[in-house]
Scaffold this motif. Structure first.
Motif, PDB file in Angstrom:
ATOM      1  N   LEU A  15      -4.119   9.537  15.455  1.00 37.76           N
ATOM      2  CA  LEU A  15      -4.332   8.522  14.722  1.00 37.76           C
ATOM      3  C   LEU A  15      -5.584   8.412  14.154  1.00 37.76           C
ATOM      4  N   ASP A  16      -5.999   8.217  12.856  1.00 37.83           N
ATOM      5  CA  ASP A  16      -7.457   7.884  12.456  1.00 37.83           C
ATOM      6  C   ASP A  16      -7.714   6.186  12.948  1.00 37.83           C
ATOM      7  N   ALA A  17      -8.816   6.201  13.408  1.00 33.98           N
ATOM      8  CA  ALA A  17      -9.145   4.677  13.931  1.00 33.98           C
ATOM      9  C   ALA A  17      -9.262   3.838  12.855  1.00 33.98           C
ATOM     10  N   GLY A  18      -9.196   4.383  11.577  1.00 41.17           N
ATOM     11  CA  GLY A  18      -9.472   3.365  10.615  1.00 41.17           C
ATOM     12  C   GLY A  18      -7.988   3.186   9.902  1.00 41.17           C
ATOM     13  N   GLY A  19      -6.986   3.930  10.287  1.00 40.67           N
ATOM     14  CA  GLY A  19      -5.624   3.454   9.877  1.00 40.67           C
ATOM     15  C   GLY A  19      -5.324   4.296   8.883  1.00 40.67           C
ATOM     16  N   ARG A  53       0.782  -1.194  -0.073  1.00 36.73           N
ATOM     17  CA  ARG A  53       0.001  -0.084   0.003  1.00 36.73           C
ATOM     18  C   ARG A  53       0.898   1.263   0.164  1.00 36.73           C
ATOM     19  N   ARG A  54       0.403   2.233  -0.710  1.00 37.81           N
ATOM     20  CA  ARG A  54       1.380   3.476  -0.940  1.00 37.81           C
ATOM     21  C   ARG A  54       0.840   4.192   0.337  1.00 37.81           C
ATOM     22  N   GLY A  55       2.070   4.884   0.928  1.00 39.42           N
ATOM     23  CA  GLY A  55       1.878   6.005   1.776  1.00 39.42           C
ATOM     24  C   GLY A  55       2.608   7.149   1.599  1.00 39.42           C
ATOM     25  N   SER A  56       2.025   8.364   2.271  1.00 36.60           N
ATOM     26  CA  SER A  56       2.473   9.909   1.897  1.00 36.60           C
ATOM     27  C   SER A  56       3.041  10.442   3.000  1.00 36.60           C
ATOM     28  N   LEU A  57       3.941  11.025   2.975  1.00 39.95           N
ATOM     29  CA  LEU A  57       4.507  11.622   4.362  1.00 39.95           C
ATOM     30  C   LEU A  57       4.924  12.946   4.181  1.00 39.95           C
ATOM     31  N   LEU A  58       4.346  13.919   4.893  1.00 42.02           N
ATOM     32  CA  LEU A  58       4.429  15.197   4.437  1.00 42.02           C
ATOM     33  C   LEU A  58       4.816  15.995   5.772  1.00 42.02           C
ATOM     34  N   SER A  67      -2.861   4.393   1.713  1.00 37.75           N
ATOM     35  CA  SER A  67      -3.754   4.079   0.892  1.00 37.75           C
ATOM     36  C   SER A  67      -4.463   2.986   1.137  1.00 37.75           C
ATOM     37  N   ALA A  68      -5.725   2.581   0.913  1.00 39.58           N
ATOM     38  CA  ALA A  68      -6.465   1.420   1.290  1.00 39.58           C
ATOM     39  C   ALA A  68      -6.285   0.520   0.176  1.00 39.58           C
ATOM     40  N   GLU A  69      -5.966   1.016  -0.955  1.00 42.66           N
ATOM     41  CA  GLU A  69      -5.851  -0.014  -2.174  1.00 42.66           C
ATOM     42  C   GLU A  69      -4.465  -0.487  -2.442  1.00 42.66           C
ATOM     43  N   THR A  70      -4.336  -1.734  -2.709  1.00 43.26           N
ATOM     44  CA  THR A  70      -3.363  -2.340  -3.118  1.00 43.26           C
ATOM     45  C   THR A  70      -2.412  -1.786  -4.122  1.00 43.26           C
ATOM     46  N   GLN A  71      -1.217  -1.683  -4.220  1.00 43.85           N
ATOM     47  CA  GLN A  71      -0.551  -0.888  -5.165  1.00 43.85           C
ATOM     48  C   GLN A  71       0.131  -1.820  -6.196  1.00 43.85           C
TER      49      GLN A  71
END
Length: 374
Positions: free
Chosen positions: A240-244, A219-224, A262-266
């Motif tokens: 933190l978001d309870a949904g992760g 899963r893709r992550g973004s860090l800003l 992202s919730a989607e597989t990359q």
């Protein structure tokens, strides 16, 4: 001439580093840590360094709670100046279902976690949102510089005899008759009865020639990173978001760090990771920051980067002994929780190597579980 070793660890990220330290501390001699690039050059270099117990499954929550002391007691356990900052952490629930389901599981495992109603968190941390169904807070959380931490762990292991080989790519894991015999690298062969693969997104390709498939997905992550407004003078915890999907945390030098997953597989491979954070992803993170910490609304990121989080199809890591190959161990696919659980992962695997069995039931993380179910 072949080098004779007692154990080889592949991968110098936070998981591999923690394993190497735990193994040498457990009394295993002649241990070599192999990294294909510079030390800590994989996804750990991109990590936000989050240390908190609010993990996606009960076993990971247990491992994270056990790992906390290593970070907090840096001065005792690791060399150099500590980069760990204790902030506390709050999971925010936007819907009642989030608060009832996830919170119940975490409260059962974490004695120090306290549920706070809407507005309660803002009373303690001014500026933090009141627009939630509730929050679950623990003081036992924080963050650390991921690279400095992994480097300090490796330094502690080297002080106890660990050998490191950087700029060395493992070309093949050697085995005969279902027994590990070592590795072939770009600089030669190392003979060893134990090989531990902790190579993150590169783990699958190392294991494939042995007929081992972990079925890891990315899963893709973004860090800003943002500069905090000058008028912001009060502290705030990691949020933190309870949904992760999102997190926000303080950062040194009056900065703020935030990220999304992202919730989607990359389909993008780990070697072809795109550094660019799309404007839509940045806008979503900006919106969450403004919702969660009102003084930080309308910030513009100063810099950003991306990363990939790996886990198996069921969302769990692949961790433990590969039962089809004597002497082969795997520790990969810990997803966003890798930094939080690493010390306990290292201790658990070291005990498996030395004692022949795990000190806790990790069968739900069996590296071959996906294959065995088919």
């Amino acid at each position: 001439m072949k080098q004779i070793r007692d154990a080889i660890v592949i991968g110098s990220g936070i998981i591999g580093s923690a394993i190497a330290l735990a193994v040498v501390r457990a009394g295993v001699r002649r241990v070599t840590l192999i990294e294909k690039g510079p030390l800590v050059s994989g996804m750990t270099r991109r990590s936000a360094g989050l240390v908190h117990p609010f993990q996606a499954d009960p076993l990971s929550t247990e491992l994270a709670a056990m790992s906390y002391d290593l970070y907090r007691q840096w001065a005792i356990t690791l060399p150099g100046k500590s980069s760990f900052v204790e902030t506390g952490a709050a999971v925010l629930a936007r819907q009642a279902s989030d608060a009832s389901a996830s919170f119940a599981t975490w409260k059962q495992s974490l004695a120090e976690a306290n549920e706070i109603g809407p507005g309660g968190l803002a009373a303690v941390f001014p500026g933090v949102t009141t627009h939630t169904r509730g929050a679950l807070f623990t003081p036992h959380a924080g963050y650390a510089d991921a690279v400095l931490t992994a480097q300090a762990i490796v330094k502690a292991a080297k002080d106890q005899g660990l050998e490191t080989q950087t700029g060395t790519q493992v070309k093949q894991i050697l085995a005969r008759s279902h027994q590990i015999h070592g590795v072939k690298t770009t600089t030669g062969e190392l003979e060893a009865p134990i090989v531990i693969v902790a190579a993150g997104g590169w783990t699958e390709r190392l294991l494939a020639p042995l007929g081992v498939a972990l079925h890891l997905r990315a899963r893709r992550g973004s860090l800003l990173f943002y500069e905090q407004p000058r008028e912001q003078t009060t502290e705030f915890p990691m949020l933190l978001d309870a949904g992760g999907s999102y997190f926000v945390r303080p950062h040194p030098y009056r900065m703020l760090s935030a990220g999304s997953i992202s919730a989607e597989t990359q389909t993008q491979g780990v070697d072809a990771l795109d550094e660019y954070v799309p404007a839509t992803e940045a806008a979503a993170v900006n919106r969450v920051i403004g919702e969660w910490v009102s003084p930080f609304a309308n910030l513009t990121p100063k810099r950003s980067h991306t990363m990939l989080y790996f886990a198996a199809n069921d969302g769990l890591p692949a961790f433990g002994r590969v039962t089809t190959m004597t002497g082969l161990y795997v520790a990969a696919g810990f997803g966003p929780g890798a930094f939080s659980v690493a010390p306990a992962v290292g201790e658990t695997l070291a005990r498996m190597v030395v004692d022949g069995e795990s000190p806790r039931d990790i069968s739900s993380f069996d590296p071959l579980r996906a294959t065995l179910r088919t």
